[in-house]
Design an enzyme around this catalytic site. Structure first.
Site, PDB file in Angstrom:
ATOM      1  N   GLU A  75      -4.953  -3.325   7.575  1.00  0.00           N
ATOM      2  CA  GLU A  75      -5.092  -4.512   6.718  1.00  0.00           C
ATOM      3  C   GLU A  75      -4.865  -5.812   7.490  1.00  0.00           C
ATOM      4  O   GLU A  75      -5.448  -6.842   7.156  1.00  0.00           O
ATOM      5  CB  GLU A  75      -4.124  -4.431   5.535  1.00  0.00           C
ATOM      6  CG  GLU A  75      -4.463  -3.342   4.521  1.00  0.00           C
ATOM      7  CD  GLU A  75      -3.794  -2.021   4.822  1.00  0.00           C
ATOM      8  OE1 GLU A  75      -3.889  -1.104   3.980  1.00  0.00           O
ATOM      9  OE2 GLU A  75      -3.161  -1.897   5.904  1.00  0.00           O
ATOM     10  N   PHE A 137       5.837   3.694  -7.190  1.00  0.00           N
ATOM     11  CA  PHE A 137       5.262   4.060  -5.896  1.00  0.00           C
ATOM     12  C   PHE A 137       4.332   2.961  -5.387  1.00  0.00           C
ATOM     13  O   PHE A 137       3.473   2.481  -6.109  1.00  0.00           O
ATOM     14  CB  PHE A 137       4.485   5.383  -6.024  1.00  0.00           C
ATOM     15  CG  PHE A 137       3.818   5.812  -4.748  1.00  0.00           C
ATOM     16  CD1 PHE A 137       4.572   6.193  -3.644  1.00  0.00           C
ATOM     17  CD2 PHE A 137       2.434   5.840  -4.653  1.00  0.00           C
ATOM     18  CE1 PHE A 137       3.952   6.590  -2.460  1.00  0.00           C
ATOM     19  CE2 PHE A 137       1.810   6.231  -3.475  1.00  0.00           C
ATOM     20  CZ  PHE A 137       2.564   6.606  -2.369  1.00  0.00           C
ATOM     21  N   GLN A 138       4.536   2.546  -4.158  1.00  0.00           N
ATOM     22  CA  GLN A 138       3.763   1.490  -3.495  1.00  0.00           C
ATOM     23  C   GLN A 138       3.796   0.176  -4.265  1.00  0.00           C
ATOM     24  O   GLN A 138       2.810  -0.571  -4.304  1.00  0.00           O
ATOM     25  CB  GLN A 138       2.318   1.940  -3.232  1.00  0.00           C
ATOM     26  CG  GLN A 138       2.228   3.040  -2.170  1.00  0.00           C
ATOM     27  CD  GLN A 138       0.824   3.296  -1.679  1.00  0.00           C
ATOM     28  OE1 GLN A 138      -0.142   3.057  -2.404  1.00  0.00           O
ATOM     29  NE2 GLN A 138       0.702   3.793  -0.459  1.00  0.00           N
ATOM     30  N   LYS A 187      -3.280  -2.855 -11.539  1.00  0.00           N
ATOM     31  CA  LYS A 187      -4.256  -1.776 -11.689  1.00  0.00           C
ATOM     32  C   LYS A 187      -4.675  -1.630 -13.144  1.00  0.00           C
ATOM     33  O   LYS A 187      -5.852  -1.367 -13.442  1.00  0.00           O
ATOM     34  CB  LYS A 187      -3.657  -0.468 -11.166  1.00  0.00           C
ATOM     35  CG  LYS A 187      -4.645   0.693 -11.148  1.00  0.00           C
ATOM     36  CD  LYS A 187      -4.044   1.925 -10.474  1.00  0.00           C
ATOM     37  CE  LYS A 187      -5.070   3.054 -10.370  1.00  0.00           C
ATOM     38  NZ  LYS A 187      -4.510   4.246  -9.674  1.00  0.00           N
ATOM     39  N   MET A 503       3.259 -14.364  29.200  1.00  0.00           N
ATOM     40  CA  MET A 503       3.991 -15.607  28.961  1.00  0.00           C
ATOM     41  C   MET A 503       5.494 -15.365  28.937  1.00  0.00           C
ATOM     42  O   MET A 503       6.284 -16.186  29.426  1.00  0.00           O
ATOM     43  CB  MET A 503       3.527 -16.270  27.666  1.00  0.00           C
ATOM     44  CG  MET A 503       4.114 -17.657  27.444  1.00  0.00           C
ATOM     45  SD  MET A 503       3.667 -18.845  28.738  1.00  0.00           S
ATOM     46  CE  MET A 503       2.078 -19.415  28.128  1.00  0.00           C
TER      47      MET A 503
END
Length: 609
Positions: A75, A137-138, A187, A503
């Site tokens: 993602e 969940f999630q 959802k 760096m």
């Protein structure tokens, strides 16, 4: 390897306005409304990855004739790709993720877009409305998490609110100072029925100041420019965001002022313009840094006075009157006191300031800038950018990057990761056009380059896109090369491989007694080459090349330029001891700039008393 080409938007698909009119009043699910809303907002390309909470939306996505969905491998890649797309095209980039870890993986690109004022719309799924707050969940409170790093965000639980929320998201992302907007959709809202209604107009005055530059402050700025003896235009990324490069060119030519372009503004004025001194700040040119320090007038245009430009703030441009023009009034006076504030879109600022300056010239004549330019030219000629041959017989990274720019040409889009290669790419490539340099400026996100290049290539498919990356940055997001190979997005990647976190190693050399704690990456220089970037490229459906000597640099670049049907990855083995110069050490005054290690410029060389 068999290629799977993603569908492209149909040329016969209705235009967004007609689509909205045809769709209004239709019954559909919230998920279908998300897809229709994206189409009505004018989106054509979407980067995303499905999961449980956003899965209802992925079903109608298959039926869209306008949206090309590009399935990323992470993602974060979706977010950075949306950024690259937005930067290259000027249109908002769109990314989609599921709830919980999917949404939190977007946090870094959202924060990055917020720092660099990139228009982006992130759509995330959320657990069902009845489950919010139960540690389902999630589940993650992505609206709460991203509140400090978005221009606006919203949780939608009513399916009938979906079109309005998405329409407002695109409006907010692109009006006023651009930025990221997140729309989190439960959802349950995606699965529920609704009646589609695209808003006829959006009125959100809080997100679009609508402010026109005030005539009095514009006139005062013009008077100062007409009478200043040591004027400098300090140009920031706002000029790129507003598409105001043509106006900048007019003001530059008319004023005779010196011009510096920040890391986010490279290309806003062609590097070949005789008044352009280059980039200011920590790794800017001596001439640009010196000009700001010695100026009697600094006109800041869409810039933030950030610490990487100003150095020790209280010593920055100590004798200068400050004019600051910006679309965001919160920026004016935030870091540096301002004498003349101008609030407005820079296109409007230039439209008002150029004729005002012409009028001042008629009144006062043009200022005598001969002594100022004699001093600037002396600094520019004495302390020009350069580099020395390496001690280990490996290529100088500056040489590799300079040749990339020269061989690829001015129409090429370059993206970069963060670190030494980023600074060298900003220094040694000549940028002649806006939107050809894409990097993570404010947040400094390693792993930005490859997915940003992917997004830029999707937005500008007819342009050559080079990702200039470090071997450290590349290992963070290189999985998106799989996305590029499968979706026929033929970007080119130049890995500036010094087998180090470059760096960080430079700072360890300069400030930590050469104690190289955890900066050796073992990717080259006689090591086991873990990973072997050429083999890795081949495994991901790309062409892998390696270049280990100066003699092969040009031929290798030209070979990469000839390959346009697959992504190309070039492993350039370069010296690990090369450093980025000039340099202003963090927290010190710009007056303490070093041209090379232990070598400070003679500020008063030829300076007029």
């Amino acid at each position: 390897m068999a290629q799977v080409k993603a569908p492209k938007p149909s040329a016969l698909a209705p235009q967004p306005q007609a689509l909205a009119q045809a769709t209004n009043g239709q019954e559909m699910t919230g998920a279908q409304a998300i897809i229709k809303s994206l189409e009505c907002a004018g989106a054509t390309d979407v980067f995303g990855l499905p999961g449980g909470a956003i899965l209802p939306t992925y079903d109608p996505l298959m039926d869209s004739q306008r949206l090309r969905h590009i399935l990323v491998r992470h993602e974060q890649g979706a977010g950075h790709a949306a950024q690259g797309y937005a930067h290259a095209t000027g249109k908002p980039g769109v990314c989609i993720a599921t709830s919980g870890p999917g949404a939190t993986n977007l946090v870094t690109p959202i924060a990055d877009a917020n720092m660099d004022s990139i228009p982006m719309v992130a759509i995330t799924g959320q657990v069902g409305a009845a489950m919010i707050g139960t540690d389902a969940f999630q589940e993650a409170d992505i609206v709460g998490i991203t509140a400090p790093i978005t221009k606006h965000n919203v949780l939608v639980t009513d399916p009938n609110e979906i079109p309005k929320a998405i329409a407002e998201a695109f409006y907010i992302a692109t009006h006023g100072r651009p930025g990221p907007v997140l729309v989190d959709i439960a959802k349950s809202a995606q699965q529920s029925p609704m009646t589609f209604q695209w808003p006829e107009r959006i009125e959100l005055p809080g997100f679009n100041s609508g402010a026109r530059p005030h005539a009095k402050t514009v006139q005062e700025a013009a008077r100062l420019l007409a009478t200043s003896r040591r004027p400098v235009l300090y140009v920031g990324g706002g000029v790129i965001r507003s598409g105001a490069s043509a106006g900048l060119r007019k003001l530059t030519d008319l004023s005779g002022a010196a011009v510096t372009t920040t890391l986010m503004a490279r290309g806003a004025l062609p590097d070949s313009h005789p008044q352009h001194l280059g980039m200011p700040g920590m790794h800017g040119t001596v001439a640009a840094v010196a000009a700001l320090q010695k100026a009697d007038l600094v006109v800041a245009l869409g810039a933030r006075f950030d610490d990487r430009v100003t150095g020790k703030l209280e010593s920055f441009a100590p004798n200068a009157t400050i004019v600051h023009a910006d679309i965001d009034p919160a920026e004016i006076g935030k870091n540096r006191a301002v004498d003349v504030p101008i609030v407005g879109d820079l296109k409007d600022v230039f439209e008002a300031l150029v004729p005002a300056l012409e009028e001042e010239h008629r009144k006062h004549g043009k200022p005598d800038l001969e002594a100022w330019w004699a001093q600037l030219d002396d600094w520019r000629n004495t302390y020009g950018l350069g580099y020395v041959p390496t001690d280990d017989d490996l290529s100088a990274p500056q040489h590799v990057i300079q040749r990339l720019g020269e061989i690829s040409g001015p129409d090429t889009i370059f993206t970069s990761g963060v670190g030494q290669h980023q600074m060298w790419a900003s220094q040694f490539i000549k940028y002649e056009r806006p939107n050809t340099w894409i990097n993570s400026g404010g947040l400094g996100t390693m792993g930005f380059s490859v997915p940003a290049a992917m997004g830029a290539k999707v937005g500008e498919p007819d342009r050559t896109v080079w990702s200039i990356d470090g071997d450290g940055c590349f290992q963070m997001t290189n999985q998106e090369l799989v996305t590029c190979a499968i979706n026929e997005i033929p970007i080119k990647v130049a890995i500036i491989n010094n087998s180090s976190l470059g760096m960080v190693r430079q700072w360890q050399t300069l400030f930590y007694n050469q104690r190289y704690s955890n900066t050796d990456l073992h990717t080259g220089h006689g090591t086991a080459r873990i990973p072997d970037f050429v083999k890795l490229a081949d495994a991901m459906g790309c062409v892998g090349l390696r270049c280990e000597s100066d003699a092969d640099v040009d031929a290798t670049i030209k070979r990469a330029m000839e390959i346009n049907d697959q992504p190309v990855v070039v492993d350039f083995t370069v010296s690990r001891d090369a450093m980025v110069w000039p340099m202003v050490a963090a927290g010190t005054s710009n007056d303490e700039i070093q041209y090379a290690r232990g070598i400070a410029p003679e500020w008063d060389r030829g300076e007029e008393e």
